[in-house]
Design a protein around this motif. Structure first.
Motif, PDB file in Angstrom:
ATOM      1  N   SER A   2      29.312  34.945  58.373  1.00  0.00           N
ATOM      2  CA  SER A   2      29.097  35.743  57.170  1.00  0.00           C
ATOM      3  C   SER A   2      29.094  37.233  57.507  1.00  0.00           C
ATOM      4  O   SER A   2      28.985  37.617  58.676  1.00  0.00           O
ATOM      5  N   GLN A   3      29.216  38.037  56.450  1.00  0.00           N
ATOM      6  CA  GLN A   3      29.284  39.483  56.663  1.00  0.00           C
ATOM      7  C   GLN A   3      28.004  40.000  57.329  1.00  0.00           C
ATOM      8  O   GLN A   3      28.054  40.832  58.234  1.00  0.00           O
ATOM      9  N   VAL A   4      26.849  39.453  56.879  1.00  0.00           N
ATOM     10  CA  VAL A   4      25.572  39.924  57.423  1.00  0.00           C
ATOM     11  C   VAL A   4      25.502  39.659  58.921  1.00  0.00           C
ATOM     12  O   VAL A   4      25.183  40.549  59.716  1.00  0.00           O
ATOM     13  N   CYS A 193      17.282  54.525  54.914  1.00  0.00           N
ATOM     14  CA  CYS A 193      17.755  54.388  53.539  1.00  0.00           C
ATOM     15  C   CYS A 193      19.026  53.541  53.452  1.00  0.00           C
ATOM     16  O   CYS A 193      19.300  52.927  52.435  1.00  0.00           O
ATOM     17  N   LEU A 194      19.784  53.488  54.564  1.00  0.00           N
ATOM     18  CA  LEU A 194      20.997  52.671  54.580  1.00  0.00           C
ATOM     19  C   LEU A 194      20.686  51.237  54.196  1.00  0.00           C
ATOM     20  O   LEU A 194      21.504  50.535  53.622  1.00  0.00           O
ATOM     21  N   PHE A 195      19.473  50.794  54.556  1.00  0.00           N
ATOM     22  CA  PHE A 195      19.132  49.391  54.396  1.00  0.00           C
ATOM     23  C   PHE A 195      18.277  49.155  53.159  1.00  0.00           C
ATOM     24  O   PHE A 195      17.866  48.045  52.907  1.00  0.00           O
ATOM     25  N   GLU A 196      17.986  50.242  52.415  1.00  0.00           N
ATOM     26  CA  GLU A 196      17.198  50.067  51.217  1.00  0.00           C
ATOM     27  C   GLU A 196      18.121  49.920  50.020  1.00  0.00           C
ATOM     28  O   GLU A 196      19.290  50.321  50.072  1.00  0.00           O
ATOM     29  N   SER A 197      17.586  49.367  48.945  1.00  0.00           N
ATOM     30  CA  SER A 197      18.458  49.015  47.825  1.00  0.00           C
ATOM     31  C   SER A 197      19.120  50.236  47.194  1.00  0.00           C
ATOM     32  O   SER A 197      20.254  50.171  46.756  1.00  0.00           O
ATOM     33  N   GLU A 198      18.413  51.389  47.190  1.00  0.00           N
ATOM     34  CA  GLU A 198      19.027  52.569  46.562  1.00  0.00           C
ATOM     35  C   GLU A 198      20.177  53.124  47.391  1.00  0.00           C
ATOM     36  O   GLU A 198      21.061  53.777  46.887  1.00  0.00           O
ATOM     37  N   GLY A 199      20.151  52.913  48.710  1.00  0.00           N
ATOM     38  CA  GLY A 199      21.185  53.463  49.577  1.00  0.00           C
ATOM     39  C   GLY A 199      20.919  54.921  49.891  1.00  0.00           C
ATOM     40  O   GLY A 199      19.999  55.540  49.354  1.00  0.00           O
ATOM     41  N   CYS A 200      21.710  55.471  50.810  1.00  0.00           N
ATOM     42  CA  CYS A 200      21.533  56.859  51.222  1.00  0.00           C
ATOM     43  C   CYS A 200      22.391  57.769  50.369  1.00  0.00           C
ATOM     44  O   CYS A 200      23.533  57.441  50.052  1.00  0.00           O
ATOM     45  N   ALA A 201      21.832  58.932  50.048  1.00  0.00           N
ATOM     46  CA  ALA A 201      22.562  59.878  49.213  1.00  0.00           C
ATOM     47  C   ALA A 201      23.798  60.411  49.936  1.00  0.00           C
ATOM     48  O   ALA A 201      24.825  60.678  49.312  1.00  0.00           O
ATOM     49  N   TRP A 202      23.662  60.550  51.279  1.00  0.00           N
ATOM     50  CA  TRP A 202      24.762  61.187  52.018  1.00  0.00           C
ATOM     51  C   TRP A 202      25.898  60.218  52.360  1.00  0.00           C
ATOM     52  O   TRP A 202      26.921  60.609  52.890  1.00  0.00           O
ATOM     53  N   LEU A 203      25.708  58.951  52.070  1.00  0.00           N
ATOM     54  CA  LEU A 203      26.731  57.984  52.448  1.00  0.00           C
ATOM     55  C   LEU A 203      27.870  58.003  51.429  1.00  0.00           C
ATOM     56  O   LEU A 203      27.629  57.912  50.231  1.00  0.00           O
ATOM     57  N   PRO A 204      29.135  58.120  51.884  1.00  0.00           N
ATOM     58  CA  PRO A 204      30.251  58.133  50.937  1.00  0.00           C
ATOM     59  C   PRO A 204      30.305  56.822  50.145  1.00  0.00           C
ATOM     60  O   PRO A 204      30.005  55.762  50.694  1.00  0.00           O
ATOM     61  N   GLU A 205      30.736  56.928  48.878  1.00  0.00           N
ATOM     62  CA  GLU A 205      30.780  55.770  47.987  1.00  0.00           C
ATOM     63  C   GLU A 205      31.519  54.593  48.615  1.00  0.00           C
ATOM     64  O   GLU A 205      31.061  53.464  48.591  1.00  0.00           O
ATOM     65  N   GLY A 206      32.686  54.903  49.193  1.00  0.00           N
ATOM     66  CA  GLY A 206      33.551  53.845  49.697  1.00  0.00           C
ATOM     67  C   GLY A 206      32.943  53.020  50.818  1.00  0.00           C
ATOM     68  O   GLY A 206      33.358  51.895  51.080  1.00  0.00           O
ATOM     69  N   MET A 207      31.948  53.599  51.515  1.00  0.00           N
ATOM     70  CA  MET A 207      31.393  52.919  52.685  1.00  0.00           C
ATOM     71  C   MET A 207      30.253  51.964  52.318  1.00  0.00           C
ATOM     72  O   MET A 207      29.910  51.081  53.086  1.00  0.00           O
ATOM     73  N   TRP A 209      29.706  49.441  50.539  1.00  0.00           N
ATOM     74  CA  TRP A 209      29.844  47.976  50.477  1.00  0.00           C
ATOM     75  C   TRP A 209      29.658  47.324  51.847  1.00  0.00           C
ATOM     76  O   TRP A 209      29.243  46.171  51.943  1.00  0.00           O
ATOM     77  N   ILE A 210      29.942  48.099  52.924  1.00  0.00           N
ATOM     78  CA  ILE A 210      29.897  47.490  54.254  1.00  0.00           C
ATOM     79  C   ILE A 210      28.491  46.994  54.562  1.00  0.00           C
ATOM     80  O   ILE A 210      28.301  45.870  55.031  1.00  0.00           O
ATOM     81  N   ILE A 211      27.511  47.857  54.289  1.00  0.00           N
ATOM     82  CA  ILE A 211      26.152  47.504  54.692  1.00  0.00           C
ATOM     83  C   ILE A 211      25.331  46.989  53.521  1.00  0.00           C
ATOM     84  O   ILE A 211      24.157  46.704  53.668  1.00  0.00           O
ATOM     85  N   GLU A 212      25.981  46.862  52.366  1.00  0.00           N
ATOM     86  CA  GLU A 212      25.227  46.472  51.188  1.00  0.00           C
ATOM     87  C   GLU A 212      24.431  45.179  51.338  1.00  0.00           C
ATOM     88  O   GLU A 212      23.271  45.114  50.938  1.00  0.00           O
ATOM     89  N   PRO A 213      25.024  44.144  51.948  1.00  0.00           N
ATOM     90  CA  PRO A 213      24.265  42.884  52.032  1.00  0.00           C
ATOM     91  C   PRO A 213      23.057  42.961  52.961  1.00  0.00           C
ATOM     92  O   PRO A 213      22.230  42.052  52.958  1.00  0.00           O
ATOM     93  N   LEU A 214      22.961  44.009  53.754  1.00  0.00           N
ATOM     94  CA  LEU A 214      21.833  44.106  54.681  1.00  0.00           C
ATOM     95  C   LEU A 214      20.574  44.566  53.959  1.00  0.00           C
ATOM     96  O   LEU A 214      20.640  45.339  53.018  1.00  0.00           O
ATOM     97  N   THR A 215      19.440  44.086  54.438  1.00  0.00           N
ATOM     98  CA  THR A 215      18.169  44.495  53.852  1.00  0.00           C
ATOM     99  C   THR A 215      17.350  45.242  54.894  1.00  0.00           C
ATOM    100  O   THR A 215      17.757  45.357  56.057  1.00  0.00           O
TER     101      THR A 215
END
Lengths: 404, 276
Positions: A2-4, A193-207, A209-215
């Motif tokens: 799986s992706q995770v 913040c990469l691993f939190e549901s809101e995500g990081c403000a500085w992370l580009p939109e396109g990226m 999805w890569i880490i989205e499934p991670l908690t």
């Protein structure tokens, strides 16, 4: 896969790609590329084969092993190269941890301020915290060095253990400084913040999805990369400095101070330099530890866990050999973690002997580790990887030099 | 024992009158023990000066004070007329004064080659940051120091030991290593503390030849503490005699050998009288 699991395996692999090249034998052209490939492959295979819970255990094991690797590396600069019998590792570890914590936390306001007192909370970025920890630890070492480095060997050991206890007791009793005997909580973690549901403000939109499934539970895999990168970087720096005329000067001072002085070396200056450099590395280890555990208090900096186990690591790995220092940290931390299972396994047996004994089973771990230390001293005093005869790497080129 | 000093030494001795090293009224106390008691002496440029005296005369203490290992309680040490009293050892080393130890003090864990490469002063690689960021410069220096060390080893016939642990050398070889280390520094004055002690006759002969060659070819001045009278008689001129922490007399080796005061100092008054 799986992706995770793939991403976790990849993160573990990247971390191992930092650690493994250190451990592979030096002087071979395949050392670095081989270590990176092997690290990435091992990370992915481990992630694929072992279940998630155990994988987290492996990751947290490697984080602590790497932090101990840094402590061992710093101690090796002091003891392995210069012969400082420093029993105050815990002190510099604590200074680094509390400094970085104070630099990065948010100063409590309102009601919270009644429960948590701090000298300041600057909300600086993680890297600023680590850099400040390095500087402050170095400055403390310099101040300590002036009176303490007049002593040698066992007297130095007594003085440094005293300094470490003073530092620990300050953090225990001075409430205004870092919340006294209560834990200092809420130490921020880098890029969490990469691993939190809101995500990081500085992370580009396109990226995203890569880490989205991670908690947030998967954060430690990322932090392992940070710690491993620091370990690799500091190993490179310390190894380069020690395998040059600087390290040769230190070793000359260690072998015979009077003779080094008669060869025109400024002995005091050399001794202070190595003490400070070692303390800086220990301070960085402390900072990384603080951001890993999120909450720290004085009890984390007892001599047993932060000084003597580091000494065992260095003795086992091979004092005078930086690769050995890091290898020793990994082995002893594995033994220490492993004995926890042994102690738990022994509990039924102990219960059969006396009802109070199972509660004390964990002390068996110290017994086992001290037996190991006795074994090292008796059977392999030079450590797993012994010190090399050649100091300066600039002499490596031709075939004439023979390594010890 | 021939009793005649080599001709070149007497030539050198007369060539230059200015003292390279001058020691004035040195006093050094260790608690109640007075090791040096107003010792004064001069070593002239280009000589091989011997320093003899009975045990406890203060010879090694004098070396230790000159080399900066101990600060004297009173008195001055001058090199080329400049006061170097109680400077730290590495500063005195930078003035071109090297000492060796009675019992060789090699850096045991390093190779013979690196024992020598350690010696040159002002190595930029000895700075922590320079060792990190000035790799090219450090490499060039290391290359130069290595070549220099290999020349020195060749000069002393020690090349075959370059990559041996210094601790594995024999006593005599360690003495040669001590001499080799002083050569790495391009010294003006070398203080040798009993270079011949514990050295077999073959090595001793090599040591003597080397000291003579260095004196003649490179103009290095030597001050040598030695108990082996044969070596002193053949090598040194003048010879200075110390006794009880002070200068007793000095002169050419034959004069010293026949001096009554020297006999007295070594044997005590009544024995000297019996001998005479």
């Amino acid at each position: 896969m799986s992706q995770v699991i793939f991403i976790k395996g990849l993160m573990l692999g990247i971390a191992l790609a930092f650690i493994l090249p250190i451990l592979l034998p030096p002087g071979r052209p395949w050392r670095v590329p081989g270590g990176i490939v092997l690290g990435l492959a091992t990370g992915l295979i481990l992630a694929a084969l072992i279940p998630g819970g155990y994988l987290s255990y492996v990751i947290s094991f490697l984080i602590m092993a790497s932090i101990y690797g840094l402590l061992s590396l710093g101690l090796n600069t002091q003891w392995g190269y210069t012969g400082h019998l420093n029993f105050g590792v815990a002190g510099f570890f604590a200074v680094g941890a509390f400094t970085s914590a104070l630099m990065t936390i948010e100063a409590p306001t309102g009601v919270a301020a009644q429960y948590t007192q701090v000298l300041f909370g600057l909300e600086m970025p993680f890297l600023v915290g680590v850099a400040t920890a390095a500087v402050v630890s170095g400055v403390v070492a310099l101040i300590v060095a002036v009176p303490v480095l007049r002593l040698r060997m066992d007297f130095l050991a007594i003085a440094t253990i005293g300094v470490a206890e003073i530092i620990r007791l300050i953090f225990q009793n001075e409430r205004w400084l870092a919340n006294g005997p209560q834990p200092l909580r809420g130490i921020p973690q880098p890029a969490r913040c990469l691993f939190e549901s809101e995500g990081c403000a500085w992370l580009p939109e396109g990226m995203a999805w890569i880490i989205e499934p991670l908690t947030t539970r998967d954060y430690s895999a990322f932090y392992l990369i940070v710690v491993a990168a620091f370990l690799a970087l500091l190993y490179l720096i310390i190894e380069r400095a020690c395998r040059s005329p600087w390290g040769r000067m230190l070793r000359a001072v260690r072998d015979d101070e009077a003779s080094a002085a008669m060869n025109g070396k400024h002995v005091t200056y050399a001794r202070v330099q190595s003490f400070v450099v070692g303390a800086v590395v220990m301070g960085i280890a402390g900072a990384l530890y603080a951001h890993y555990t999120v909450a720290i208090d004085y009890s984390h900096f007892h001599a047993l866990f932060a000084t003597f186990i580091v000494w065992i690591m260095l003795m086992l790995g091979g004092s005078g050999n930086h690769r050995g220092a890091i290898l020793g940290a990994i082995i002893i931390w594995a033994v220490w973690s492993g004995t926890s299972f042994i102690a738990s396994g022994l509990e039924p047996v102990l219960a059969a002997i006396h009802e109070e004994l199972p509660g004390r089973a964990q002390y068996i771990r110290w017994l086992l580790v001290s037996l190991l230390l006795a074994g090292i001293v008796l059977f392999r005093p030079q450590g797993v990887l012994r010190e090399e005869m050649r100091v300066s790497n600039y002499l490596r080129k031709d075939g004439g030099s023979r390594d010890g | 024992m021939t009793g005649t000093s080599p001709e070149n030494n007497s030539n050198n001795a007369t060539a230059s009158a200015s003292p390279l090293l001058e020691v004035r009224n040195l006093t050094l106390d260790f608690g109640g023990l007075r090791a040096l008691n107003g010792a004064s002496l001069q070593v002239r440029q280009g000589t091989i000066t011997g320093l003899i005296g009975p045990n406890g005369a203060g010879k090694t203490s004098l070396f230790n004070v000159v080399a900066g290992y101990f600060a004297p309680n009173a008195g001055r040490v001058l090199v080329d007329g400049e006061d170097i009293t109680a400077l730290p050892p590495h500063r005195i080393f930078e003035r071109g004064i090297c000492r060796t130890f009675q019992i060789p003090r090699e850096h045991a864990s390093m190779s013979v080659l690196e024992n020598l490469m350690l010696v040159p002063t002002g190595q930029s690689g000895e700075g922590f940051f320079a060792s990190l960021f000035r790799g090219g410069r450090v490499r060039a220096e290391e290359q130069a120091h290595r070549e220099h060390a290999e020349q020195v080893l060749e000069f002393l016939n020690l090349s075959h030991l370059a990559h041996e642990y210094a601790r594995n050398l024999s006593g005599g070889q360690k003495k040669l290593l001590e001499l080799a280390r002083t050569l790495m520094a391009e010294p003006k004055l070398v203080l040798l503390d009993e270079p011949g002690a514990g050295v077999n006759p073959t090595l001793m002969e090599r040591l003597r030849e080397n000291i003579e060659r260095l004196n003649q070819e490179r103009g290095i001045t030597f001050l040598i503490i030695e108990h082996d009278m044969d070596l002193i008689m053949r090598l040194c001129n003048p010879v200075i005699v110390m006794s009880e922490g002070r200068h007793l007399m000095e002169g050419p080796p034959e004069a010293v050998r026949n001096d009554k005061r020297v006999l007295e100092a070594y044997l005590g008054g009544q024995y000297a009288a019996a001998e005479g």
